[in-house]
Each structure stands twice: as structure tokens, then as C-alpha cells.
Design a protein around this motif. Structure first.
Motif, short mmCIF file in Angstrom:
data_model
loop_
_atom_site.label_atom_id
_atom_site.label_comp_id
_atom_site.label_asym_id
_atom_site.label_seq_id
_atom_site.Cartn_x
_atom_site.Cartn_y
_atom_site.Cartn_z
N LEU A 1 39.31 32.42 32.08
CA LEU A 1 37.92 32.81 32.26
C LEU A 1 37.54 33.04 33.71
O LEU A 1 36.62 33.81 34.00
CB LEU A 1 36.99 31.75 31.64
CG LEU A 1 36.96 31.70 30.11
CD1 LEU A 1 36.03 30.59 29.64
CD2 LEU A 1 36.50 33.04 29.53
N SER A 2 38.20 32.38 34.63
CA SER A 2 37.86 32.56 36.05
C SER A 2 38.16 33.97 36.53
O SER A 2 37.66 34.40 37.57
CB SER A 2 38.60 31.53 36.91
OG SER A 2 40.00 31.75 36.84
N LEU A 3 38.97 34.72 35.78
CA LEU A 3 39.30 36.10 36.14
C LEU A 3 38.46 37.12 35.36
O LEU A 3 38.72 38.31 35.45
CB LEU A 3 40.78 36.37 35.89
CG LEU A 3 41.78 35.58 36.74
CD1 LEU A 3 43.21 35.86 36.29
CD2 LEU A 3 41.61 35.91 38.22
N SER B 1 30.49 40.15 43.47
CA SER B 1 31.07 40.30 42.14
C SER B 1 32.26 39.38 41.93
O SER B 1 32.48 38.88 40.82
CB SER B 1 31.48 41.76 41.91
OG SER B 1 32.54 42.14 42.78
N VAL B 2 33.05 39.14 42.98
CA VAL B 2 34.18 38.21 42.89
C VAL B 2 33.67 36.78 42.67
O VAL B 2 34.20 36.04 41.84
CB VAL B 2 35.05 38.27 44.17
CG1 VAL B 2 36.08 37.15 44.16
CG2 VAL B 2 35.74 39.63 44.27
N LEU B 3 32.63 36.41 43.40
CA LEU B 3 32.12 35.04 43.31
C LEU B 3 31.34 34.79 42.03
O LEU B 3 31.18 33.63 41.63
CB LEU B 3 31.22 34.75 44.52
CG LEU B 3 31.91 34.64 45.88
CD1 LEU B 3 30.87 34.43 46.97
CD2 LEU B 3 32.92 33.50 45.88
N ALA B 4 30.82 35.85 41.39
CA ALA B 4 29.94 35.66 40.24
C ALA B 4 30.59 34.82 39.14
O ALA B 4 30.02 33.81 38.71
CB ALA B 4 29.49 37.02 39.69
N GLY B 5 31.76 35.25 38.69
CA GLY B 5 32.42 34.51 37.61
C GLY B 5 32.86 33.13 38.05
O GLY B 5 32.72 32.14 37.31
N TYR B 6 33.38 33.05 39.29
CA TYR B 6 33.87 31.77 39.81
C TYR B 6 32.73 30.77 39.97
O TYR B 6 32.82 29.61 39.51
CB TYR B 6 34.58 31.99 41.14
CG TYR B 6 35.11 30.73 41.78
CD1 TYR B 6 36.17 30.03 41.21
CD2 TYR B 6 34.54 30.25 42.94
CE1 TYR B 6 36.66 28.87 41.79
CE2 TYR B 6 35.01 29.08 43.54
CZ TYR B 6 36.07 28.40 42.96
OH TYR B 6 36.54 27.26 43.53
#
Length: 394
Positions: free
Chosen positions: A38-40, A348-353
């Protein structure tokens, strides 16, 4: 009058933003389906912004050399290839290939960011804010079409969710290509092509340029991060895709509908006050997200997020046009958009993380220092009140 070229560019922008919003509606969810963990889930969104970021400077320099029409044609061609690749990758359930496809789509979107600058060039000099507003206001069409196309195309191809979205995206890029080829766009002047641009060191001594870039970067980054995390947060609270797409649709209306008035606000109140108002609306969004996770909380907060972005981004763009000479144009526009979309890529990279690590409420609170920094930069620039270099005449 703004002229046929500006109106045509606005229509082209509407078609492209429709495709962009369609991507926003489905990309993170597709990533969640295909990613090994999920982190990806937002990695395809991140690769899209990496493609956008990587093409910004080359696109600005390409336009300076070959002109807007050929530059936009190349960008749309990349979009056609990207949409076809995404269709095939989803059909094959190939996560890596899907990320490659969104990289190409990001490159096409990056070239498309030059539409607002092309509109400025093809409008009378005293109509610059209105030209920017018209181009951005075209996103209202996208706000209606994009999410509805995503919902309509969700199961248009049996047994493969969201596959039809990329068939629709392919059609949008083909239609935009035909439109651009028909428009009488202004060619670069000799001064633009052969003039010697000033160094970045000299350019960045202008307080207005620093304020325009800082507020543009932070406004776009905050909007991207919160918007990208929203489908994941709503999914985690049990909302189905239709609810998420509707919230995104109203968010995009908030992003673009005020554009019909933002140019007039800039002429009446000035860029500083409009950017500051946008930052205040961004703050209202992140505060609202502390009070609950019901549908109407998401809906209301995302509308404020969209309007805040509109005021911040259009205000920053209008301020930017006052900081360069003709020979500097490609350099300043390229630098600005490179930094803006670098910030958006990071967001956008940080959003999911951050969504997985901190949760929805903390993620929003982390936006407050950045928004305050944008407000401070614009305030300091206004206080210095140094003379600025006006944009070239057209």
C-alpha cells in the motif's frame, strides 16, 4: 477581445485538464490494486509528476526554438503514446509498465502547462490576467467531464475496472492534437529566440520573482498532496468510488470556476492580496479536515482547497509575468514550472506515505507551516516595493 487563438487554447486546455482529472480520479486507486504494497499506491501518481517535472525546462526551450504549435503537437503525441501504454499495462495488470505510462502522461501534461503562457502571448498586453483566467476557467468543463468520464468508463470494458478510462483519455489527446494544428498561434520573436537571457543569479534578485515562485510552489504542492491523499482517506473511511469521484469533481470546480473572476480581482486588488486570500483558503481547508471524516467534511474542505489553489496559482502566474524580458521568457517560465511541479511531485510521493504513517488529520496539519511561509514571502515582497520589469508587448 482576446481573439480566436486564446479561446482555442482555452478549449484545448479544457480537453487536457479533463484527461488530467480523469487520471486523478483513478490513478491512485489503480496503484492500490496493482502495487505490491500500500505504501506504493501513489507511485504511479509520483511517476506522472516526475515525467511532468523532467519535461518542463526542455519544453520551454523547445517552444522558444520551434514555436508553440509544434511544441504542443509533440506533447500531445507523447500523451497519445502514454494513454495507449496505460491501457495495455492495466489490461496486463503490470504495475511497472503502468508507472511508465503515467511517466509519459506526465510529460504530456508538462508540455500542456505552457498553454497559459501561450495565451498570454496571443492576448493584448492589457488583457494578461483575463487570458490567464480564461485558460484556467476552461477547467470548469474538465470538472464536469473528467470525474463523470471516470465513472462512466469504470466498467465499460468488462472484467477490467478503469480500463475504459484510458480509451477515453486516448480520444481526448487525439482531439486536442487536431485542435492545436488548426489554431493560428503567434511565432517566437527574434528577440525571444536570439536574445541573451540574464543569469539565474540576476533574475532571482527580484523580490517579485521569488514571491511568485515560492507561493506558486507551495500552493501547488499543498493542493496536490491533500488532493492525492483524499481518495485514499475516503476509501479508508468506507466511501465507494462514486462518492470519491464526486468530491474530486467539486474540488476541481473549486479549482477552476473562480477563474472567471480571479483576473478581475487581480486588476482591482493586486496580486499580493489575491495570493494571500488563496493561502487563507488553504488554511481553512486543513482546519476543516480536523473536525470529522464524513462525506460533507471531505466535500467542503476540498472545495476550499480548490479555490485556494486557484487564487494562489493564478496570482503567482500573473506576478511572474512582470519579472522577465523577452529573452528571459523561456528561462523564467521553465524555472518556475520546474520548481512548481518538483514540489507537486514531492507532494504526490508523500501523499500515500504520510496518509499511511500519520493519518488524514495529521497530514493536513503538516501543511500549515508551508502555507504560512508562502504568505510571508508575498508579504515581504510587497513591503520591499522594488521596481519590476514589465513583460514584453505582443
Amino acid at each position: 477581445m482576446l481573439g480566436v487563438s486564446v479561446w482555442g487554447l482555452a478549449l484545448g486546455q479544457a480537453l487536457l485538464i479533463t484527461g488530467n482529472i480523469l487520471l486523478v480520479s483513478v490513478t491512485a486507486l489503480i496503484g492500490q490494486q496493482l502495487a505490491p504494497n500500500l505504501s506504493l499506491a501513489t507511485l504511479p501518481v509520483a511517476t506522472q509528476f516526475l515525467g511532468l517535472m523532467g519535461v518542463i525546462l526542455p519544453a520551454a526551450l523547445l517552444m522558444r526554438t520551434v514555436g508553440r504549435k509544434k511544441g504542443f503537437f509533440i506533447g500531445n503525441l507523447i500523451g497519445i503514446i502514454g494513454a495507449f501504454t496505460a491501457f495495455y499495462a492495466l489490461q496486463q495488470t503490470n504495475f511497472v509498465l503502468f508507472c511508465c505510462a503515467t511517466l509519459l502522461l506526465g510529460m504530456a501534461i508538462g508540455v500542456g502547462q505552457q498553454y497559459r503562457f501561450a495565451a498570454i502571448e496571443n492576448a493584448p498586453n492589457d488583457k494578461t490576467p483575463q487570458a490567464i483566467s480564461l485558460i484556467m476557467g476552461a477547467g470548469v468543463i474538465a470538472a464536469i467531464l473528467g470525474p463523470n468520464m471516470a465513472i462512466w468508463a469504470e466498467f465499460i470494458v468488462p472484467d477490467t475496472q478503469y480500463l475504459g478510462a484510458f480509451a477515453a483519455l486516448l480520444v481526448l489527446y487525439i482531439a486536442t492534437t487536431i485542435l492545436i494544428l488548426m489554431l493560428p498561434l503567434r511565432q517566437p520573436t527574434q528577440e525571444e529566440q536570439t536574445g541573451t537571457p540574464r543569469s539565474y543569479k540576476t533574475l532571482l534578485k527580484q523580490p517579485n520573482l521569488l514571491a511568485a515562485i515560492t507561493s506558486g510552489v507551495i500552493g501547488y504542492t499543498v493542493m496536490t498532496l491533500v488532493m492525492t491523499a483524499t481518495p485514499l482517506a475516503m476509501h479508508g473511511h468506507g466511501f465507494h468510488f462514486g462518492h470519491t469521484a464526486t468530491v474530486i469533481q467539486w474540488h476541481v470546480l473549486g479549482m477552476f470556476a473562480p477563474s472567471f473572476f480571479t483576473g478581475k480581482f487581480i486588476q482591482k486588488y493586486g496580486t499580493t492580496k489575491v495570493i494571500q486570500a488563496g493561502c487563507l483558503l488553504l488554511l481553512i481547508c486543513v482546519v476543516l479536515n480536523q473536525f470529522g471524516s464524513g462525506y460533507w467534511y471531505f466535500w467542503t474542505a476540498l472545495i476550499f482547497l480548490g479555490i485556494g489553489w486557484n487564487f494562489t496559482f493564478i496570482g503567482a502566474t500573473a506576478l511572474l509575468t512582470k519579472t522577465y524580458q523577452p529573452a528571459d521568457k523561456a528561462k523564467v517560465q521553465g524555472l518556475n514550472d520546474f520548481l512548481v511541479f518538483t514540489g507537486a511531485t514531492i507532494g504526490s510521493v508523500l501523499a500515500g506515505y504520510w496518509q499511511n504513517l500519520f493519518g488524514w488529520e495529521i497530514l493536513n496539519l503538516l501543511m500549515i507551516p508551508f502555507i504560512l511561509a508562502a504568505m510571508l514571502s508575498v508579504w515581504l515582497s510587497a513591503r520591499k516595493s522594488l521596481p519590476v520589469i514589465t513583460t514584453e508587448t505582443t
